[in-house]
Design a protein around this motif. Sequence first.
Motif, PDB file in Angstrom:
ATOM      1  N   PRO A 177       0.800  -1.232   0.000  1.00 55.48           N
ATOM      2  CA  PRO A 177       0.000   0.000   0.000  1.00 55.48           C
ATOM      3  C   PRO A 177       0.831   1.279   0.000  1.00 55.48           C
ATOM      4  N   LYS A 178       1.972   1.290   0.687  1.00 60.24           N
ATOM      5  CA  LYS A 178       2.800   2.497   0.730  1.00 60.24           C
ATOM      6  C   LYS A 178       3.471   2.743  -0.617  1.00 60.24           C
ATOM      7  N   LEU A 179       3.963   1.693  -1.224  1.00 59.83           N
ATOM      8  CA  LEU A 179       4.572   1.852  -2.540  1.00 59.83           C
ATOM      9  C   LEU A 179       3.527   2.201  -3.591  1.00 59.83           C
ATOM     10  N   ALA A 180       2.293   1.755  -3.408  1.00 58.71           N
ATOM     11  CA  ALA A 180       1.225   2.108  -4.350  1.00 58.71           C
ATOM     12  C   ALA A 180       1.067   3.617  -4.453  1.00 58.71           C
ATOM     13  N   GLU A 181       1.264   4.320  -3.354  1.00 55.03           N
ATOM     14  CA  GLU A 181       1.162   5.778  -3.359  1.00 55.03           C
ATOM     15  C   GLU A 181       2.337   6.449  -4.059  1.00 55.03           C
ATOM     16  N   ARG A 182       3.371   5.672  -4.372  1.00 52.52           N
ATOM     17  CA  ARG A 182       4.601   6.230  -4.934  1.00 52.52           C
ATOM     18  C   ARG A 182       4.927   5.638  -6.311  1.00 52.52           C
ATOM     19  N   VAL A 183       3.992   4.938  -6.924  1.00 52.88           N
ATOM     20  CA  VAL A 183       4.239   4.333  -8.228  1.00 52.88           C
ATOM     21  C   VAL A 183       4.534   5.385  -9.294  1.00 52.88           C
ATOM     22  N   ASP A 184       4.055   6.601  -9.097  1.00 55.49           N
ATOM     23  CA  ASP A 184       4.357   7.665 -10.058  1.00 55.49           C
ATOM     24  C   ASP A 184       5.833   8.058 -10.050  1.00 55.49           C
ATOM     25  N   ARG A 185       6.607   7.580  -9.083  1.00 58.91           N
ATOM     26  CA  ARG A 185       8.054   7.799  -9.073  1.00 58.91           C
ATOM     27  C   ARG A 185       8.827   6.591  -9.627  1.00 58.91           C
ATOM     28  N   LEU A 186       8.127   5.493  -9.887  1.00 60.16           N
ATOM     29  CA  LEU A 186       8.777   4.232 -10.227  1.00 60.16           C
ATOM     30  C   LEU A 186       8.590   3.895 -11.702  1.00 60.16           C
ATOM     31  N   ALA A 187       9.390   2.945 -12.165  1.00 58.78           N
ATOM     32  CA  ALA A 187       9.175   2.295 -13.455  1.00 58.78           C
ATOM     33  C   ALA A 187       9.045   0.802 -13.212  1.00 58.78           C
ATOM     34  N   LEU A 188       7.993   0.203 -13.723  1.00 60.62           N
ATOM     35  CA  LEU A 188       7.760  -1.230 -13.589  1.00 60.62           C
ATOM     36  C   LEU A 188       7.981  -1.895 -14.934  1.00 60.62           C
ATOM     37  N   ILE A 189       8.704  -2.999 -14.926  1.00 59.57           N
ATOM     38  CA  ILE A 189       8.859  -3.817 -16.132  1.00 59.57           C
ATOM     39  C   ILE A 189       8.110  -5.121 -15.887  1.00 59.57           C
ATOM     40  N   ARG A 190       7.068  -5.372 -16.652  1.00 59.16           N
ATOM     41  CA  ARG A 190       6.212  -6.546 -16.459  1.00 59.16           C
ATOM     42  C   ARG A 190       6.459  -7.625 -17.506  1.00 59.16           C
ATOM     43  N   SER A 191       7.528  -7.487 -18.262  1.00 61.56           N
ATOM     44  CA  SER A 191       7.784  -8.433 -19.354  1.00 61.56           C
ATOM     45  C   SER A 191       9.206  -8.983 -19.311  1.00 61.56           C
ATOM     46  N   MET A 192       9.761  -9.102 -18.117  1.00 58.29           N
ATOM     47  CA  MET A 192      11.076  -9.727 -17.975  1.00 58.29           C
ATOM     48  C   MET A 192      10.968 -11.200 -18.364  1.00 58.29           C
ATOM     49  N   THR A 193      11.996 -11.699 -19.041  1.00 52.62           N
ATOM     50  CA  THR A 193      11.970 -13.101 -19.461  1.00 52.62           C
ATOM     51  C   THR A 193      13.379 -13.589 -19.776  1.00 52.62           C
ATOM     52  N   PRO A 200       9.851   8.249 -14.675  1.00 56.13           N
ATOM     53  CA  PRO A 200       8.963   7.858 -13.578  1.00 56.13           C
ATOM     54  C   PRO A 200       7.534   7.607 -14.053  1.00 56.13           C
ATOM     55  N   GLY A 201       6.828   6.736 -13.357  1.00 58.84           N
ATOM     56  CA  GLY A 201       5.444   6.423 -13.682  1.00 58.84           C
ATOM     57  C   GLY A 201       5.288   5.531 -14.898  1.00 58.84           C
ATOM     58  N   SER A 202       6.379   4.895 -15.345  1.00 62.74           N
ATOM     59  CA  SER A 202       6.334   4.058 -16.547  1.00 62.74           C
ATOM     60  C   SER A 202       5.959   2.619 -16.204  1.00 62.74           C
ATOM     61  N   VAL A 203       5.233   1.989 -17.110  1.00 61.05           N
ATOM     62  CA  VAL A 203       4.971   0.553 -17.044  1.00 61.05           C
ATOM     63  C   VAL A 203       5.347  -0.019 -18.398  1.00 61.05           C
ATOM     64  N   LEU A 204       6.401  -0.815 -18.429  1.00 53.61           N
ATOM     65  CA  LEU A 204       6.919  -1.357 -19.686  1.00 53.61           C
ATOM     66  C   LEU A 204       6.490  -2.802 -19.853  1.00 53.61           C
ATOM     67  N   GLY A 205       5.966  -3.139 -21.034  1.00 53.67           N
ATOM     68  CA  GLY A 205       5.654  -4.513 -21.360  1.00 53.67           C
ATOM     69  C   GLY A 205       4.429  -5.035 -20.645  1.00 53.67           C
ATOM     70  N   ALA A 206       4.074  -6.261 -20.976  1.00 50.50           N
ATOM     71  CA  ALA A 206       2.905  -6.887 -20.365  1.00 50.50           C
ATOM     72  C   ALA A 206       3.025  -8.396 -20.461  1.00 50.50           C
ATOM     73  N   SER A 207       2.463  -9.068 -19.465  1.00 51.11           N
ATOM     74  CA  SER A 207       2.290 -10.517 -19.521  1.00 51.11           C
ATOM     75  C   SER A 207       0.883 -10.809 -20.020  1.00 51.11           C
ATOM     76  N   ASP A 208       0.613 -12.059 -20.374  1.00 48.78           N
ATOM     77  CA  ASP A 208      -0.729 -12.408 -20.823  1.00 48.78           C
ATOM     78  C   ASP A 208      -1.695 -12.438 -19.641  1.00 48.78           C
ATOM     79  N   ASP A 209      -2.970 -12.723 -19.910  1.00 50.30           N
ATOM     80  CA  ASP A 209      -3.988 -12.590 -18.864  1.00 50.30           C
ATOM     81  C   ASP A 209      -3.863 -13.636 -17.762  1.00 50.30           C
TER      82      ASP A 209
END
Length: 502
Positions: free
Chosen positions: A110-126, A440-449
């Motif tokens: 929950p605390k990091l959720a408030e700060r995701v606009d400062r982060l970059a998430l990569i959801r397609s590591m492989t 900041p605030g980036s979300v790169l890539g995606a996994s399937d459903d």
Amino acid sequence: MLDILGSQNPGSHSPRDESGGFATGNRRAMLKIGTVGALSLPTFLKAVAEQGRTEGTFGRAKRIVLVYLQGAASQFETWDPKPNAPVEIRGQNGVTSTSVPGTLISEGLPKLAERVDRLALIRSMTHPYNNHSNHYTLTGYPTVNFASETNPRDERHHPFFGSILDYLAGERAEGVPRNLGLPWRFSRHSLVQRSGPYGAFLGSGFDPVWTDLVGKPTKSVSRVSFFRGGKSVEVMDPFLGITPASRLSVSKDMQLRAGLSLDRLDKRLGLLEQLDQLKRRIDGDIEMSSVDRYHEMAFSLITSEKFRRALDVGQETLAKRERYGMTLFGQSVLTARRLLEAGCPLVSVFWDEYKVVNTAWDTHFNHFSRLNNELLPGFDAAMSSFIDDLEDRDMMEDTLVLCLTEHGRTPKVGKANRGGGRDHWSRVYSVMLFGGGISPGSVLGASDDRGAFVQDRPTSPEDVLATMYHLMGVPPNTTIPDRLGRPIWLTQSGRKISELVG
């Protein structure tokens, strides 16, 4: 103008010359710098970085913190939940909205959720290495086999990226180490020794300088012991809690033995230096230079009040320490911030398994209870506090933070695993980066459903390292010499993630 020459493939690179610069290759590299006479490698890198700062994010970062979640953190319960998947895939945890509209993460953060606009998430590591690929994640080169992965001194290994940066920087650091590992030597308190954060063919003198915990854990927990046939054992685990008096200290490997005065040590170092110089004249190899460097560094550190003060988290208020969490991880992250301020340019914090294998973030057993009661709360508290501190101190823009893990967890929860568990899964997983030139605030890539495979923008650990080198101002055609003096790339095939750095 002076052309810096290079090559487009590692086989044709010329080796590093004796002066510390690069001999010319067969093609021009991408940049020129002003005529400066003979260039040492540190001068070369500084000049490259200064030019790069006027051309986007190249060289933006001045320091790095690696936060390493050993064991493989689950993407489902951190950065890439699947709330619409069947329960055997989505698991027990819900999701929470974040400071980036439309981006959901696990409700356990929950605390990091408030700060995701400062982060970059990569959801397609492989990648294809599915069994604790620490070495590949931290070096950009895969190990030969699992036996090599569990042998930190295998001669076929490649250097940790922190060791490479230390090597490229040239002169020995004064007062504080340039490449520091917390809270102890990687896997020191595990039954299985893990590869990854070592100098490899650059020599042990380019290993991280390690600290040790001086203090006591405060909480006991029941662990499933793989080597005891699945029986439960009680473990006092410092990652669950430590006493306020606990500190990280210079590793015993670097400390003075009882009865050895600084004067006697100085004389012994003088003798060692003479012997080492003689040996270097005989064979001149990298490893011998590395050993001499280690002796010099040890003497510098054990006499450095600056280093000792930086390690003393007792100088922080109790309220600040409690915000980070009175756990080994929380206090290590706080110590990392203090070390950055003291001038250490690279600090690695390892959330490491302790006493029993398949612990830390390796959640084969009791997956949800361990995540919700141990792992996620401690991670959320420490990292959210760290983000706030970097911002308050105006350090975010030039501090690169890499929060990495070696792979992910299986889409389906294994009911046969005691307490329910997810096993190893490297086909798709998630990591988090921020600061130091990362958008900041980036979300790169995606996994399937179902969170089973990459759906968009596959990204490798090598790409993450190539991006790190870019932000640290290291040209992409840089090579280092292996044991035989042959030039090799810093990663096997990594490419800068331009969506995150421009």
